[in-house]
Design a protein around this motif. Sequence first.
Motif, mmCIF file in Angstrom:
data_model
loop_
_atom_site.group_PDB
_atom_site.id
_atom_site.type_symbol
_atom_site.label_atom_id
_atom_site.label_comp_id
_atom_site.label_asym_id
_atom_site.label_seq_id
_atom_site.Cartn_x
_atom_site.Cartn_y
_atom_site.Cartn_z
ATOM 1 N N ILE A 225 13.865 39.035 42.049
ATOM 2 C CA ILE A 225 14.930 38.710 41.750
ATOM 3 C C ILE A 225 16.077 39.159 43.006
ATOM 4 N N TYR A 226 16.686 38.528 43.621
ATOM 5 C CA TYR A 226 17.736 39.017 44.520
ATOM 6 C C TYR A 226 19.014 39.054 43.953
ATOM 7 N N VAL A 227 19.931 40.018 43.796
ATOM 8 C CA VAL A 227 21.288 39.984 43.653
ATOM 9 C C VAL A 227 22.172 40.333 44.940
ATOM 10 N N THR A 228 23.329 39.515 44.952
ATOM 11 C CA THR A 228 24.284 39.978 45.899
ATOM 12 C C THR A 228 25.553 40.114 45.179
ATOM 13 N N GLU A 229 26.050 41.078 45.540
ATOM 14 C CA GLU A 229 27.445 41.640 44.781
ATOM 15 C C GLU A 229 28.220 42.242 45.891
ATOM 16 N N VAL A 230 29.604 42.301 45.360
ATOM 17 C CA VAL A 230 30.585 43.243 46.092
ATOM 18 C C VAL A 230 30.693 44.604 45.334
ATOM 19 N N VAL A 231 30.421 45.664 46.088
ATOM 20 C CA VAL A 231 30.684 47.042 45.563
ATOM 21 C C VAL A 231 32.103 47.572 45.976
ATOM 22 N N ALA A 232 33.003 47.341 44.992
ATOM 23 C CA ALA A 232 34.582 47.596 45.144
ATOM 24 C C ALA A 232 34.898 49.076 45.688
ATOM 25 N N GLU A 233 35.544 49.126 46.686
ATOM 26 C CA GLU A 233 36.109 50.274 47.039
ATOM 27 C C GLU A 233 37.636 50.453 46.488
ATOM 28 N N SER A 234 38.329 49.604 46.195
ATOM 29 C CA SER A 234 39.672 49.541 45.822
ATOM 30 C C SER A 234 39.839 48.220 44.863
ATOM 31 N N ILE A 235 40.845 48.350 43.822
ATOM 32 C CA ILE A 235 41.250 47.352 43.069
ATOM 33 C C ILE A 235 42.594 47.084 42.867
ATOM 34 N N ARG A 236 43.188 46.084 42.981
ATOM 35 C CA ARG A 236 44.703 46.090 42.565
ATOM 36 C C ARG A 236 45.007 45.041 41.618
ATOM 37 N N PHE A 237 45.773 45.413 40.552
ATOM 38 C CA PHE A 237 46.216 44.601 39.452
ATOM 39 C C PHE A 237 47.365 43.806 39.881
#
Length: 124
Positions: A90-102
Amino acid sequence: MINQVTLVGRLTKDPDLKSTTEGTPVTQVTLAVNRNFRNHNGEIDADFIQCTLWRKAAENTAQFCRRGAVVGITGRLQTRHYDNREGKRIYVTEVVAESIRFLSSKPSANVVEQEKKEEVPIVL
């Protein structure tokens, strides 16, 4: 090499804060990001992108965001794979967050109180 992703979208469900065995806070969210064009039916489609947040970003997101909240995430694209119980890779592609803004406004006290009243207690 450059590996940078910037997304703005809505959370598809409430963030669920977890911890690794070492105690590091982590949460995985799915971000619904509208496309910039309409499909053949005249509707705007959305992409549902898996994002992983670590440490303080994970804690703050779980504390301050709910389903439907608009957030901006910058991070890097990552792919990984694993073998499931049937032995299929199974292959998974994701974004590993470095910053988040609300980007959503903070819910008013009345909305928070109303949500608390609507919760149904579980009786065992």
